[in-house]
Every structure is written in structure tokens, then in C-alpha cells.
Design a protein around this motif. Structure first.
Motif, mmCIF file in Angstrom:
data_model
loop_
_atom_site.group_PDB
_atom_site.id
_atom_site.type_symbol
_atom_site.label_atom_id
_atom_site.label_comp_id
_atom_site.label_asym_id
_atom_site.label_seq_id
_atom_site.Cartn_x
_atom_site.Cartn_y
_atom_site.Cartn_z
ATOM 1 N N ILE A 22 0.866 -1.187 0.000
ATOM 2 C CA ILE A 22 0.000 0.000 0.000
ATOM 3 C C ILE A 22 0.900 1.234 0.000
ATOM 4 O O ILE A 22 0.947 1.981 -0.965
ATOM 5 N N ASP A 23 1.642 1.434 1.093
ATOM 6 C CA ASP A 23 2.624 2.523 1.133
ATOM 7 C C ASP A 23 3.976 2.028 0.622
ATOM 8 O O ASP A 23 4.319 0.845 0.765
ATOM 9 N N ASN A 24 4.766 2.933 0.061
ATOM 10 C CA ASN A 24 6.117 2.590 -0.367
ATOM 11 C C ASN A 24 6.999 2.266 0.831
ATOM 12 O O ASN A 24 6.784 2.788 1.938
ATOM 13 N N THR A 25 8.004 1.436 0.614
ATOM 14 C CA THR A 25 8.920 1.091 1.702
ATOM 15 C C THR A 25 9.683 2.314 2.196
ATOM 16 O O THR A 25 10.164 2.329 3.331
ATOM 17 N N SER A 26 9.791 3.352 1.370
ATOM 18 C CA SER A 26 10.460 4.578 1.797
ATOM 19 C C SER A 26 9.724 5.211 2.979
ATOM 20 O O SER A 26 10.342 5.827 3.853
ATOM 21 N N VAL A 27 8.397 5.051 3.003
ATOM 22 C CA VAL A 27 7.601 5.558 4.126
ATOM 23 C C VAL A 27 7.952 4.802 5.397
ATOM 24 O O VAL A 27 8.117 5.392 6.468
ATOM 25 N N LEU A 28 8.092 3.487 5.283
ATOM 26 C CA LEU A 28 8.468 2.662 6.430
ATOM 27 C C LEU A 28 9.833 3.076 6.968
ATOM 28 O O LEU A 28 10.016 3.243 8.184
ATOM 29 N N GLU A 161 1.304 1.827 6.142
ATOM 30 C CA GLU A 161 0.215 0.879 5.882
ATOM 31 C C GLU A 161 0.656 -0.189 4.896
ATOM 32 O O GLU A 161 1.245 0.093 3.848
ATOM 33 N N ILE A 162 0.366 -1.441 5.241
ATOM 34 C CA ILE A 162 0.616 -2.571 4.357
ATOM 35 C C ILE A 162 -0.587 -3.505 4.455
ATOM 36 O O ILE A 162 -1.196 -3.641 5.521
ATOM 37 N N GLY A 163 -0.947 -4.124 3.340
ATOM 38 C CA GLY A 163 -2.132 -4.970 3.304
ATOM 39 C C GLY A 163 -1.804 -6.442 3.438
ATOM 40 O O GLY A 163 -0.651 -6.857 3.291
ATOM 41 N N ASP A 164 -2.825 -7.244 3.686
ATOM 42 C CA ASP A 164 -2.603 -8.673 3.879
ATOM 43 C C ASP A 164 -3.694 -9.507 3.207
ATOM 44 O O ASP A 164 -4.868 -9.206 3.305
ATOM 45 N N TYR A 165 -3.254 -10.547 2.492
ATOM 46 C CA TYR A 165 -4.166 -11.563 1.979
ATOM 47 C C TYR A 165 -4.215 -12.666 3.026
ATOM 48 O O TYR A 165 -3.176 -13.082 3.531
ATOM 49 N N ILE A 166 -5.376 -13.153 3.336
ATOM 50 C CA ILE A 166 -5.506 -14.146 4.401
ATOM 51 C C ILE A 166 -5.725 -15.532 3.813
ATOM 52 O O ILE A 166 -6.605 -15.726 2.976
ATOM 53 N N GLY A 167 -4.900 -16.475 4.249
ATOM 54 C CA GLY A 167 -5.050 -17.853 3.814
ATOM 55 C C GLY A 167 -4.457 -18.142 2.450
ATOM 56 O O GLY A 167 -4.653 -19.231 1.915
ATOM 57 N N SER A 168 -3.724 -17.202 1.867
ATOM 58 C CA SER A 168 -3.179 -17.415 0.526
ATOM 59 C C SER A 168 -2.098 -18.490 0.506
ATOM 60 O O SER A 168 -1.926 -19.177 -0.495
ATOM 61 N N SER A 169 -1.371 -18.634 1.603
ATOM 62 C CA SER A 169 -0.282 -19.604 1.651
ATOM 63 C C SER A 169 -0.742 -20.969 2.142
ATOM 64 O O SER A 169 -0.391 -22.007 1.586
ATOM 65 N N MET A 170 -1.538 -20.984 3.208
ATOM 66 C CA MET A 170 -1.888 -22.246 3.861
ATOM 67 C C MET A 170 -3.349 -22.619 3.726
ATOM 68 O O MET A 170 -3.760 -23.696 4.146
ATOM 69 N N GLY A 171 -4.157 -21.723 3.150
ATOM 70 C CA GLY A 171 -5.576 -22.015 3.051
ATOM 71 C C GLY A 171 -6.288 -21.799 4.378
ATOM 72 O O GLY A 171 -5.675 -21.456 5.386
ATOM 73 N N VAL A 172 -7.588 -22.016 4.380
ATOM 74 C CA VAL A 172 -8.385 -21.793 5.591
ATOM 75 C C VAL A 172 -9.303 -22.986 5.870
ATOM 76 O O VAL A 172 -10.356 -22.843 6.474
ATOM 77 N N GLY A 173 -8.903 -24.178 5.441
ATOM 78 C CA GLY A 173 -9.746 -25.348 5.570
ATOM 79 C C GLY A 173 -9.606 -26.085 6.889
ATOM 80 O O GLY A 173 -9.093 -25.571 7.887
#
Length: 206
Positions: A22-28, A161-173
Motif C-alpha cells: 500500500i505505502d512505499n517502503t520509503s515511508v516505512l 500501511e501494508i495490506g494482507d491476503y488471508i489464507g493465501s499460503s496455507m488455506g483456511v480449511g
């Protein structure tokens, strides 16, 4: 984390692999330059739904069991049977929103979850062993988050600010649900008396 220490950093960023920019790493970088790693142990960013967020550890109420018995009856029956077998009393939940109404009053804190920034000075004090490796996939971040909540003066916050995808790596089953039970079981065992005390104090302060 131990590998990162070999590069003599000021800060160590621990991030899940399913994040998005979301934000550039320069902000971090700029925000962290304003922080003193000798006075701050952990830095939280702008809260998302799954990191740097306000959470609650509490007992589920009747709405929790009613909802899951309707939403996925077969899966829920198996999971709930295991949670009862291992005497899991406390769960993590959002402190606000619809899902928060499925739980009783509890202890509130800021949750690490999938993104966190640690002071290298603090990490060195623990020889790089900041997470309890006994946990399996779930609740290790909650364990550490609760520890930080007990010493809030060592917590910093930045405008990043940084965003997150949930369950993309391990799933949610179902498999993930089983691993979560293992984490919850150990969390309840490790913190049983302390959580009881924290929850009771939070109720008195309302």
C-alpha cells in the motif's frame, strides 16, 4: 530472525509472505528513523484487519456456537468436540465488529498477527528467540502480543500501511483448523491463570 541479526540491523521486520503493498517502503524507513530502538521494543503500523489490530481474548458465548452449528455443521462439530476435549476456554477475536458479539467480555490488546517490526536491541536481549516455537501455526503471535501488552510503554506506532491476503499460503480449511486447535490448546495451558486474572481485571475496569 537470528539470520537477520548477522547484518547488525536497527530493526527486524517479520512479515508473512501473503502481503501486498500500500505505502512505499520509503515511508516505512522514514517512520522508523523517527523511532529510538533503545526505548521501543516493538512497532505497530496502521492497523489492518489482520495485523496491528485491536483484539480480545475471551470466552465464546452462545451466539458463537449457534452460528457455527448452522454455518458448517459437520466441520464445526468435529472442531468443537476437540476444543472441549482439550478444555480450550479462551479464543482470540476482534474487539469490535459483528464477530466480537460472539464472545464474552475479555482482555484487549494489540495483535501482531502477520506483520511486525522489532527493535534489534530487544531481539538481541533474547538471543533471537522471541517466538515460542512450541506453537504450531496459530497463537504464537498472540502469545507474544500479550507479553507486549503488559508493558505498553515499550510499544511504538508508525504511520505506515501494508495490506494482507488471508489464507493465501496455507488455506483456511479443516487442516488449518486442526493446527489452530493445537495453538489454542497450548496458549490456554501456558496462560491459563494469567488470562483469568487479566480478563477479571478488564471486567472490573469497565
Amino acid at each position: 530472525i537470528k539470520k537477520a541479526l548477522e547484518y547488525s540491523p536497527k530493526w527486524i521486520v517479520v512479515s508473512n509472505d501473503d502481503m501486498y503493498k500500500i505505502d512505499n517502503t520509503s515511508v516505512l524507513k522514514e517512520e522508523l528513523r523517527k523511532m529510538d530502538g533503545k526505548n521501543v521494543d516493538i512497532v505497530f503500523t496502521k492497523p489492518s484487519k489482520y495485523h496491528s489490530s485491536h483484539e480480545r481474548i475471551a470466552e465464546p458465548n452462545f451466539l458463537y456456537y449457534l452460528y457455527y452449528s448452522i454455518a458448517n455443521r459437520n466441520l464445526t462439530h468435529k472442531i468443537l468436540r476437540l476444543t472441549k476435549k482439550f478444555a480450550i476456554k479462551y479464543y482470540m477475536c476482534p474487539s469490535k465488529g459483528l464477530f466480537s458479539h460472539f464472545f464474552k467480555r475479555g482482555y484487549e490488546y494489540t495483535e501482531i498477527q502477520d506483520f511486525a517490526i522489532f527493535s534489534a536491541d530487544w531481539v538481541k536481549q533474547h538471543s533471537g528467540n522471541i517466538y515460542d516455537e512450541t506453537f504450531i501455526n496459530a497463537a504464537d503471535d498472540t502469545d507474544l502480543s500479550i507479553k507486549f501488552s503488559l508493558n505498553p510503554s515499550r510499544i511504538g506506532r508508525i504511520d505506515y500501511e501494508i495490506g494482507d491476503y488471508i489464507g493465501s499460503s496455507m488455506g483456511v480449511g479443516y487442516d488449518r483448523g486442526l493446527r489452530s486447535i493445537a495453538g489454542l490448546c497450548y496458549l490456554n495451558y501456558k496462560w491459563s491463570e494469567e488470562i483469568d486474572r487479566l480478563v477479571e481485571n478488564s471486567r472490573k475496569n469497565v
